[in-house]
Motif scaffolding. Structure first.
Motif, mmCIF file in Angstrom:
data_model
loop_
_atom_site.group_PDB
_atom_site.id
_atom_site.type_symbol
_atom_site.label_atom_id
_atom_site.label_comp_id
_atom_site.label_asym_id
_atom_site.label_seq_id
_atom_site.Cartn_x
_atom_site.Cartn_y
_atom_site.Cartn_z
ATOM 1 N N ASP A 280 0.810 -1.292 -0.047
ATOM 2 C CA ASP A 280 -0.022 -0.004 0.083
ATOM 3 C C ASP A 280 0.929 1.180 -0.008
ATOM 4 O OD1 ASP A 280 -2.645 -0.756 -0.254
ATOM 5 O OD2 ASP A 280 -3.021 -0.671 2.063
ATOM 6 N N THR A 281 1.941 1.327 0.769
ATOM 7 C CA THR A 281 2.800 2.436 0.882
ATOM 8 C C THR A 281 4.246 1.912 1.017
ATOM 9 O OG1 THR A 281 1.237 3.100 2.480
ATOM 10 C CG2 THR A 281 3.400 4.488 2.407
ATOM 11 N N CYS A 282 4.980 2.464 0.098
ATOM 12 C CA CYS A 282 6.468 1.929 0.247
ATOM 13 C C CYS A 282 7.331 2.237 1.253
ATOM 14 C CB CYS A 282 7.255 2.296 -1.125
ATOM 15 S SG CYS A 282 7.853 4.087 -0.983
ATOM 16 N N GLN A 283 8.335 1.560 1.477
ATOM 17 C CA GLN A 283 9.175 1.943 2.513
ATOM 18 C C GLN A 283 9.883 3.030 2.581
ATOM 19 O OE1 GLN A 283 12.916 -0.349 2.885
ATOM 20 N NE2 GLN A 283 13.439 -0.266 0.718
ATOM 21 N N PHE A 284 9.936 3.544 1.518
ATOM 22 C CA PHE A 284 10.804 5.138 1.290
ATOM 23 C C PHE A 284 9.705 6.337 1.779
ATOM 24 C CE2 PHE A 284 12.480 2.159 -1.780
ATOM 25 C CZ PHE A 284 13.895 2.541 -1.549
ATOM 26 N N GLU A 285 8.423 6.095 1.297
ATOM 27 C CA GLU A 285 7.388 6.900 1.873
ATOM 28 C C GLU A 285 7.119 6.835 3.250
ATOM 29 O OE1 GLU A 285 4.012 7.475 -0.412
ATOM 30 O OE2 GLU A 285 2.804 8.287 1.359
ATOM 31 N N ASN A 286 7.260 5.442 3.907
ATOM 32 C CA ASN A 286 6.998 5.270 5.317
ATOM 33 C C ASN A 286 8.218 5.854 5.936
ATOM 34 O OD1 ASN A 286 4.495 4.617 6.083
ATOM 35 N ND2 ASN A 286 4.974 2.426 5.435
ATOM 36 N N HIS A 287 9.452 5.874 5.426
ATOM 37 C CA HIS A 287 10.589 6.369 6.368
ATOM 38 C C HIS A 287 10.248 7.829 6.440
ATOM 39 C CE1 HIS A 287 14.351 6.656 8.116
ATOM 40 N NE2 HIS A 287 14.679 7.616 7.247
ATOM 41 N N ILE A 288 9.741 8.581 5.454
ATOM 42 C CA ILE A 288 9.696 10.011 5.317
ATOM 43 C C ILE A 288 8.664 10.255 6.339
ATOM 44 C CG2 ILE A 288 8.982 11.651 4.122
ATOM 45 C CD1 ILE A 288 11.548 10.962 2.929
ATOM 46 N N ARG A 289 7.507 9.561 6.250
ATOM 47 C CA ARG A 289 6.402 9.980 7.049
ATOM 48 C C ARG A 289 6.837 9.717 8.552
ATOM 49 N NH1 ARG A 289 0.638 7.541 5.355
ATOM 50 N NH2 ARG A 289 0.569 7.662 3.075
ATOM 51 N N LEU A 294 4.589 11.969 10.753
ATOM 52 C CA LEU A 294 3.161 11.762 10.285
ATOM 53 C C LEU A 294 2.614 10.496 10.184
ATOM 54 C CD1 LEU A 294 3.847 13.190 6.509
ATOM 55 C CD2 LEU A 294 2.497 14.381 8.233
ATOM 56 N N PRO A 295 1.090 10.161 10.255
ATOM 57 C CA PRO A 295 0.843 8.776 10.486
ATOM 58 C C PRO A 295 1.617 8.079 9.510
ATOM 59 C CG PRO A 295 -0.880 10.277 10.392
ATOM 60 C CD PRO A 295 0.193 10.866 9.995
ATOM 61 N N LEU A 296 2.067 6.614 9.722
ATOM 62 C CA LEU A 296 2.557 5.768 8.845
ATOM 63 C C LEU A 296 1.455 4.974 7.894
ATOM 64 C CD1 LEU A 296 4.467 3.647 11.501
ATOM 65 C CD2 LEU A 296 5.427 5.335 9.854
#
Lengths: 386, 386
Positions: A280-289, A294-296
């Motif tokens: 659903d969400t990639c690891q790069f975006e989740n690292h930034i979040r 921000l919410p994961l």
């Protein structure tokens, strides 16, 4: 717009930028070799030195764990570094890593830390053969690792090992961790994120295959619940202990139904690249979040997905692009033997379709450039066809 | 690395760059206002003027159809422009568009081209009321469109219309296309690609919802085969006729089981943004693949996906990020009322889950900023719950 400075200007910073831009993040990368802050995708653009980069940033993070300790200290002094320098250092020193695992009572391979000849002899006494000796700090090109199958090798290995330690130019004293080799059935890894609010989200376990010691293929597919739970528990324990913020990867050996931690990486990880397409969400975006508070994003597996590393090649036949669901991820790096130049993500609506597409891919790619892929794909197809 | 120059430096060029970088494409954008070539994501970086940009590029394309004709001519003279200037111009002139539709015998609303008072009178005679009059060239802020429900309005409308034409500063003569209004049940659009080898791939039809004349929500979900086939046939006819290369979007009115073409856009399209998350390959990557002569990527729908436009707002509550499968796509533009500032993509494993997530999203977003979303989400949920 939030400003992120990444220590390191390689493919991981690049992919953080590509994932961060849509989220309204301004990601810049600190190139340690040139001591300049650059655009992660277009490094021709230079934005000044580290001090300037630190001053401009809202949050600072790292794409590799071997950042010089004085750089980490400077960044941490700004109050902007996430994860902490302690967390980053643990990833760069096997002794600290083992201490962490022990302090959290997390299963891992039996080991002895070696700093003297006496330690070395004790290791041979305490551990069963075969033993693998790994340098505590960064090794390279296969250097800094020794395998002992028989005690006859002890003298030679000690000689090489003590020379190796003596030659270390590191400011941190080099050392060795001896590990009893684990009769594992496979290697899996868990990538997950913890944000500034302590929220945790982990991806499904990924099965990893190596070629000459380098990751070549990762596959993410539905996995046994008991293994996933073990891994998630380890992730929760370690990240809570460290008050960790960001993405962290844990590599495991699977022995029967038990997972033993092999090593941890305090960063986005090669075995998590499949998340660009399969989650659903990639690891790069989740690292930034995570580091931006921000919410994961959900780490749900959308469909079975594999990642194939491109090592030492700067081109593949265009026809691979005709395979459905296949995306290329080039890093725009200069070609060098064995270098990670890019990766391929490929998915299927189920594992059978994924395996069929991997076979199709292997049929097109050059056997020399992807030496184990055809065999892996064939085996995988036969496994999931049952 | 292939070098792509995009005419236009807005969000479409930006997203082409974000999709092109992993494919090893160097995408630059020509900002028509400043007459400079810039980095599509970091426009602070300037690379010279148009002539320089043309010389550097391997292929030139456009993100909007209202490019000045002399610019198109200059680009075409380089032999690098794809799609052709003819194709781009058709998207910018309703008269040419109607000619194309007629020459391909593609169903569309009954219409009359108006260039004189006589044409105007003939339109009223030939078409049934209500009639919509649309300027042939670009209209803006709702200007350039008139609706006639009764012939009593004729004198007023003609007065306004002839003033409007007289005030045109365009080098191409302005004109009007009168259309008989179509009693459509809904608006759908088809986005597809055709590459330099004539290979064609179309995405599933998308259902579009407008708020005050601007696209607010698009939904892509499994659709009736007969509608998809009609749309695909129209796409094939039009793109073959034009020897079109790149992504092209076709907006349709659905009347019963028939699709009538409303208009075409010779470019990546707002109603195709959902493909970034819901399709095997996104429209931006497929546009790049098409013009670069690469095989097209699969346009398969991975899971039902919706796109919600963000108009005139530069922030949304962080909690929306906690909705599973939701990704933000900000364009880094200065806030202005009604301006397209970004979009949200959101998916579900089926339409029910998607609808539930849209309801959750609407509950968080500000009603004033997203005036029709809550109602749309509720209706959609009730429709798919049956």
């Amino acid at each position: 717009m939030k400003k992120v400075l990444v220590l390191g200007a390689g493919q991981l910073a690049r992919m953080m930028d590509l994932a961060g831009s849509p989220l309204n993040m301004d990601v810049k990368a600190y190139d340690v070799r040139s001591n300049t802050v650059v655009h992660p995708v277009a490094p021709i653009h230079v934005y000044g030195d580290l001090a300037h980069g630190i001053a401009e940033a809202d949050v600072i993070t790292a794409e590799f764990e071997h950042v010089a300790h004085d750089t980490l200290a400077t960044c941490e002094a700004s109050g902007k570094l996430l994860p902490s320098s302690q967390s980053i250092k643990i990833g760069g020193d096997r002794r600290l890593e083992k201490q962490l695992l022990e302090s959290c009572q997390v299963p891992n391979a039996k080991h002895v830390v070696i700093e003297s000849k006496e330690d070395f002899e004790q290791a041979i006494e305490q551990l069963e053969l075969p033993i693998i000796f790994k340098s505590a700090l960064e090794g390279y090109d296969g250097k800094g690792q020794w395998r002992m199958k028989s005690v006859d090798q002890a003298e030679n290995i000690w000689q090489e090992m003590s020379d190796f330690i003596a030659q270390s130019k590191s400011l941190v004293p080099q050392g060795i961790v001896a590990e009893q080799m684990v009769p594992f059935s496979r290697e899996v890894s868990l990538v997950g994120a913890r944000n500034t609010h302590g929220e945790v989200a982990v991806y499904p376990l990924t099965e990893n295959h190596h070629t000459s010691g380098v990751l070549s293929v990762s596959v993410a597919a539905p996995i046994q619940e008991n293994l996933q739970q073990q891994a998630a528990d380890v992730f929760a324990k370690l990240t809570e202990k460290l008050n960790y913020v960001g993405v962290l990867a844990i590599e495991f050996f699977q022995v029967g139904e038990q997972l033993l931690v092999n090593e941890i990486a305090p960063r986005v990880h090669n075995s998590g690249h499949w998340t660009q397409q399969g989650a659903d969400t990639c690891q790069f975006e989740n690292h930034i979040r995570a580091i931006a508070g921000l919410p994961l994003g959900s780490t749900h597996l959308v469909r079975p997905t594999a990642m194939v590393n491109i090592l030492g090649e700067d081109t593949v036949p265009n026809e691979v692009l005709a395979i459905p669901s296949l995306t290329m991820h080039w890093y725009d790096k200069e070609k060098r033997a064995g270098r990670k130049m890019g990766h391929i993500n490929i998915s299927g609506h189920d594992e059978l379709e994924l395996a069929q597409r991997l076979v199709a891919l292997a049929n097109i790619l050059d056997d020399q450039a992807f030496p184990d892929l055809a065999q892996f794909a064939k085996k995988y197809l036969s496994r999931v066809s049952k």
